[in-house]
Motif scaffolding. Structure first.
Motif, PDB file in Angstrom:
ATOM      1  N   UNK A 234       0.809  -1.216   0.000  1.00 25.74           N
ATOM      2  CA  UNK A 234       0.000   0.000   0.000  1.00 25.74           C
ATOM      3  C   UNK A 234       0.840   1.262   0.000  1.00 25.74           C
ATOM      4  N   UNK A 331      -3.030  19.225 -13.291  1.00 28.83           N
ATOM      5  CA  UNK A 331      -3.919  19.472 -12.161  1.00 28.83           C
ATOM      6  C   UNK A 331      -4.213  18.145 -11.462  1.00 28.83           C
ATOM      7  N   UNK A 333      -5.931  15.726  -8.241  1.00 32.29           N
ATOM      8  CA  UNK A 333      -7.060  15.563  -7.323  1.00 32.29           C
ATOM      9  C   UNK A 333      -6.715  14.364  -6.480  1.00 32.29           C
ATOM     10  N   UNK A 334      -6.325  14.625  -5.250  1.00 31.81           N
ATOM     11  CA  UNK A 334      -5.754  13.531  -4.481  1.00 31.81           C
ATOM     12  C   UNK A 334      -6.268  13.485  -3.050  1.00 31.81           C
ATOM     13  N   UNK A 335      -6.464  12.296  -2.533  1.00 36.16           N
ATOM     14  CA  UNK A 335      -6.858  12.197  -1.133  1.00 36.16           C
ATOM     15  C   UNK A 335      -5.651  12.463  -0.237  1.00 36.16           C
TER      16      UNK A 335
ATOM     17  N   UNK B  14       0.715   0.339 -11.446  1.00 32.85           N
ATOM     18  CA  UNK B  14       1.771   1.322 -11.330  1.00 32.85           C
ATOM     19  C   UNK B  14       2.765   1.149 -12.458  1.00 32.85           C
ATOM     20  N   UNK B  22      -0.877   9.926 -21.447  1.00 38.45           N
ATOM     21  CA  UNK B  22      -1.631  11.172 -21.429  1.00 38.45           C
ATOM     22  C   UNK B  22      -0.738  12.336 -21.875  1.00 38.45           C
ATOM     23  N   UNK B  36       7.898   9.042 -11.917  1.00 35.07           N
ATOM     24  CA  UNK B  36       7.273   9.878 -10.885  1.00 35.07           C
ATOM     25  C   UNK B  36       5.841   9.404 -10.713  1.00 35.07           C
ATOM     26  N   UNK B  37       5.556   8.735  -9.633  1.00 35.25           N
ATOM     27  CA  UNK B  37       4.195   8.231  -9.438  1.00 35.25           C
ATOM     28  C   UNK B  37       3.186   9.348  -9.478  1.00 35.25           C
ATOM     29  N   UNK B  38       2.085   9.039 -10.074  1.00 33.70           N
ATOM     30  CA  UNK B  38       0.963   9.952  -9.980  1.00 33.70           C
ATOM     31  C   UNK B  38       0.418   9.854  -8.552  1.00 33.70           C
ATOM     32  N   UNK B  39      -0.025  10.981  -8.029  1.00 36.07           N
ATOM     33  CA  UNK B  39      -0.562  10.984  -6.673  1.00 36.07           C
ATOM     34  C   UNK B  39      -2.060  11.229  -6.767  1.00 36.07           C
ATOM     35  N   UNK B  40      -2.839  10.246  -6.396  1.00 42.33           N
ATOM     36  CA  UNK B  40      -4.286  10.360  -6.573  1.00 42.33           C
ATOM     37  C   UNK B  40      -4.631  10.244  -8.044  1.00 42.33           C
ATOM     38  N   UNK B  41      -4.946  11.366  -8.645  1.00 45.85           N
ATOM     39  CA  UNK B  41      -5.235  11.359 -10.076  1.00 45.85           C
ATOM     40  C   UNK B  41      -4.980  12.742 -10.631  1.00 45.85           C
ATOM     41  N   UNK B  42      -4.707  12.778 -11.923  1.00 45.97           N
ATOM     42  CA  UNK B  42      -4.489  14.062 -12.576  1.00 45.97           C
ATOM     43  C   UNK B  42      -5.508  14.215 -13.693  1.00 45.97           C
ATOM     44  N   UNK B  60      -8.867  11.529 -17.184  1.00 49.96           N
ATOM     45  CA  UNK B  60      -8.417  11.315 -15.806  1.00 49.96           C
ATOM     46  C   UNK B  60      -7.316  10.264 -15.814  1.00 49.96           C
ATOM     47  N   UNK B  65      -0.892   2.960  -7.902  1.00 50.24           N
ATOM     48  CA  UNK B  65      -0.599   2.415  -6.579  1.00 50.24           C
ATOM     49  C   UNK B  65      -1.855   1.851  -5.910  1.00 50.24           C
ATOM     50  N   UNK B  66      -1.683   0.692  -5.300  1.00 49.28           N
ATOM     51  CA  UNK B  66      -2.810  -0.018  -4.685  1.00 49.28           C
ATOM     52  C   UNK B  66      -3.550   0.826  -3.650  1.00 49.28           C
ATOM     53  N   UNK B  67      -2.849   1.769  -3.038  1.00 45.87           N
ATOM     54  CA  UNK B  67      -3.514   2.468  -1.938  1.00 45.87           C
ATOM     55  C   UNK B  67      -4.636   3.382  -2.418  1.00 45.87           C
ATOM     56  N   UNK B  68      -4.651   3.687  -3.702  1.00 47.12           N
ATOM     57  CA  UNK B  68      -5.735   4.523  -4.196  1.00 47.12           C
ATOM     58  C   UNK B  68      -6.900   3.694  -4.706  1.00 47.12           C
TER      59      UNK B  68
END
Ligand SMILES: Nc1nc2c(ncn2[C@@H]2O[C@H](COP(=O)(O)OP(=O)(O)OP(=O)(O)O)[C@@H](O)[C@H]2O)c(=O)[nH]1
Ligand SMILES: [Mg+2]
Lengths: 524, 198
Positions: A234, A331, A333-335, B14, B22, B36-42, B60, B65-68
């Motif tokens: 995770x 842009x 959108x992240x938790x 991942x 994109x 560079x991992x995407x964090x959440x979503x772009x 989108x 990553x599994x955590x999302x």
């Protein structure tokens, strides 16, 4: 460890000087304190409540510690150090000894732990699950250290069996600090001059970073369901956040002080930026925080009336921004979970840089998962308005400014200082000049500040004023109800000169206060 | 409010190259620097024309990553098309792609699926062997009624084609019916409200 001799010198002189508080000669004004602050005020370890353990020196007779002290063959106070003996190898073998007692495998993986580079690291940080599963290692791949993790787990559970908690082990120049957080064990093995409470604060930060990507809810649930879970699945990609946080902890005074630095801006400029953001966002429901940061500094922060942001949470936000190139590309959108705000749930963050030609990062935090497009629109409007008012230029100019060296302040005796305004949890310091320009110099300076900070905030005997003379510099620390001041002087400065310099610094800060600090607390 | 006329989501393990895909499409660029991992979503959007009309495609790019994972529905909800990516040289990513497809089928029935084998250049240059044959992937895609494409964000191979195909197949049927609502959509109320308040 550079030289324990010099440290003893420091201590001796310090002890002598503590008696003669020159406080009477110091100006007794305090910079203005806003009625309400946008950040939760911090009084150092307060920010971690009871989490920082008491200094072990004060707990010699405590039963809970007896067990730990038996383990370290040479229990030593954190101030007495013996660099002649090979600290690490001895300590490692001591760990192995423990594991023999608890009949766990004791063979530390040779490949990594016998590697001299790995051994020579000043500071190791390990994270493991309470079942002993590796989660993170600062140096060396945690995969290769499975046995070492097993040993640490055995040690923690061996002591835990009797209802005790291992907090620290002091052995020949090497300090072992443990922090047990529910299903997670964090450990630090170091040969630095940091104190147990300072390291505990750091381990707490690392733990918060993990909570920030997972939430406490998820973390707890995972281990309730599967005690043997491999958390690395995770955390994939988040190791970078922990790495980056640890570097920040080692190199930046912000986390030591529990305060943030603001991007210096004329107060009218900052106010206009703030009101622009407010005007574009105030129709948006459920927007909790709008935060504009640049160059690791805070430009402005606007909050929903009933909520406050804790500086520790802001540090996690800064860490996320600083360690994530990907925000620059699009842009996002992240938790994000802000543990001090609410450790159980996520906020949703709209994260974007203002423009290609203005590298300040805007974060809009909300509880509403469907707010991306309204926030995206608001952001565009903010940028348009800031551009029209030439405020992007002002931000760029401030970001490009190399910082004020102490030489421009007319305080020739002082080499460097840190000023923290307690009520607003903000600090300011000049840009490091020689001899602190090199990375070693900067590190040594921060070490000095750390020692000073620890002595002033020692839970057993907090001090208001401390004057430490060393062959390299003279350090002065002063804590009042409103501020904390830490100054590095030439080693041979006289006390009278030091005091007059402190007064000059305070006067200068007072004069420039409105540009250096955010003195209001804007809300939506 | 959606920010675009139709929504496309990128899903997959991942490191399979979603962000690169994109970026190639939006900016026509490729960077080989460390991942560079995407964090959440772009989110990014681009106008695309199909049969003589212009549409805004909102894309989108999600984090692999599994955590999302728990949040993924937030990102793929109401998507007209999903590009489910796997790395042609990594079998596990193909298995993960299959799981994504199952999930989409369960939660987003109307979402068209485009199975995308990435990093074709790596296979073509013989740097790494493909983890499964073209036929096998194609057969799987056919079996579930999905389109199969192999792309390279490095060379640009099939990238534009993939998005064009999506536009051609996904936009017209649904958008046509909503022609009027599209013209009215850019919510003037919200905009004015903000401007007035300033
Ligand atoms: N040779 C080659 N490398 C590629 C290609 N596409 C992506 N890569 C590389 O693969 C790595 C991962 O690419 P990303 O686009 O960041 O992967 P991702 O799927 O967005 O990863 P996450 O955001 O973590 O889910 C990067 O180092 C890219 O340079 C390609 O078509 N050819
Ligand atoms: Mg990506």
């Amino acid at each position: 460890m550079a030289s324990s001799k010099s440290e003893e010198d420091v201590d001796d002189k310090g002890e002598n000087d503590e008696g003669k508080h020159p406080e009477g000669n110091l100006l007794n004004f305090e910079p203005e304190v806003p009625v309400e602050s946008m950040l939760v005020p911090t009084d150092n370890f307060d920010s971690f409540e009871q989490e920082a353990p008491p200094d072990p020196a004060t707990l010699q007779d405590d039963d809970n510690l007896v067990e730990c002290q038996k383990i370290a063959r040479n229990t030593s106070d954190e101030n007495t150090e013996d660099p002649d003996k090979n600290g690490t190898s001895r300590s490692m073998s001591e760990l192995s000894l423990v594991s023999v007692e608890s009949s766990e495998p004791q063979q530390v993986d040779d490949e990594v732990s016998n590697n001299s580079e790995w051994r020579s690291q000043e500071k190791h940080i390990f994270i493991l699950s309470s079942a002993g599963k590796p989660i993170y290692s600062r140096h060396g791949s945690e995969d290769k250290l499975v046995t070492l993790f097993g040993v640490m787990q055995a040690l923690v559970s061996f002591i835990g069996d009797d209802g005790d908690t291992v907090r620290s082990i002091h052995a020949q120049g090497t300090l072992f600090v443990f922090l047990i957080k529910g299903p997670i064990i964090l450990a630090c093995v170091c040969k630095t001059r940091e104190s147990v409470s300072q390291i505990t604060v750091q381990l707490n930060y690392v733990y918060s970073q993990i909570v920030s990507v997972l939430t406490l809810e998820q973390l707890t649930r995972i281990y309730e369901q599967r005690r043997n879970y491999d958390l690395r699945r995770l955390l994939a990609g988040a190791e970078r956040l922990v790495d980056h946080l640890l570097i920040a902890l080692e190199t930046q005074p912000a986390l030591l002080l529990g305060a943030v630095q603001c991007l210096p801006l004329a107060s009218t400029t900052r106010d206009t930026i703030t009101s622009t953001i407010v005007s574009c966002c105030n129709k948006i429901k459920n927007l909790v925080f709008a935060i504009l940061v640049g160059g690791n500094q805070l430009v402005t922060l606007i909050r929903m009336k009933k909520f406050f942001l804790h500086p520790a949470d802001l540090h996690l936000i800064l860490n996320l921004v600083n360690s994530s190139e990907s925000f620059k590309a699009a842009e996002s959108w992240t938790p994000i979970c802000l543990p001090k705000f609410n450790s159980r749930g996520f906020l949703h963050a709209h994260v974007s840089y203002l423009a290609e030609d203005c590298q300040a990062c805007l974060l809009l935090l909300t509880v509403d998962p469907d707010l991306f497009f309204p926030l995206s629109e608001a952001k565009q409007k903010i940028v348009e308005k800031l551009r029209r008012a030439s405020l992007l230029q002002s931000i760029n100019a401030a970001l490009a400014h190399p910082g004020t060296p102490v030489s421009q302040l007319g305080v020739p005796e002082a080499r460097h200082f840190l000023y923290k305004c307690k009520a607003t949890a903000q600090f300011w310091g000049p840009v490091p000049a020689p001899p602190y320009q090199s990375s070693e110099g900067a590190k040594r300076l921060l070490d000095q500040y750390r020692v000073l900070h620890h002595r002033l905030h020692a839970p057993s005997q907090p001090l208001k004023l401390l004057y430490l003379q060393d062959h390299a510099e003279t350090m002065l620390g002063w804590i009042t109800t409103g501020f904390e001041l830490y100054v590095a002087f030439e080693p041979l400065v006289t006390k009278a000169n030091a005091i007059s310099a402190v007064n000059k610094i305070l006067r200068w800060i007072k004069k420039d206060e409105n540009g250096l600090f955010i003195t209001n607390a804007p809300t939506f | 409010m959606s920010g675009a006329d139709f929504k496309v989501v990128l899903l997959g393990s991942e490191d399979v190259g979603k962000t690169s895909l994109m970026k190639r499409y939006i900016q026509d660029r490729f960077q080989c620097r460390p991942h560079q991992n995407t964090i959440g979503a772009a989110f990014a959007s681009r106008t695309i024309s199909t049969r003589g009309r212009q549409f805004v495609m909102g894309i989108w790019d999600t984090a692999g990553s599994e955590r999302y994972y728990a949040m993924s529905q937030l990102y793929y909800r109401d998507a007209k098309a999903a590009i489910v990516c796997f790395d042609l040289t990594e079998l596990v990513t193909f298995d993960r792609a299959k799981q994504w497809i199952t999930e989409l089928r369960n939660h987003e029935e109307d979402c068209k699926i485009y199975l995308c084998g990435t990093k074709k250049d790596v296979v073509d240059d013989g740097i790494k062997a493909p983890a499964l044959s073209h036929e096998k992937a194609l057969q799987y895609a056919k079996g579930i009624g999905a389109v199969y494409m192999e792309t390279s964000s490095k060379t640009g191979l099939n990238v534009g084609e993939l998005f064009q195909l999506i536009a051609d197949e996904c936009v017209l049927p649904s958008i046509h019916n909503r022609d009027d609502s599209i013209k009215l959509r850019p919510s003037p109320n919200k905009n004015n409200a903000c401007c007035l308040a300033s």
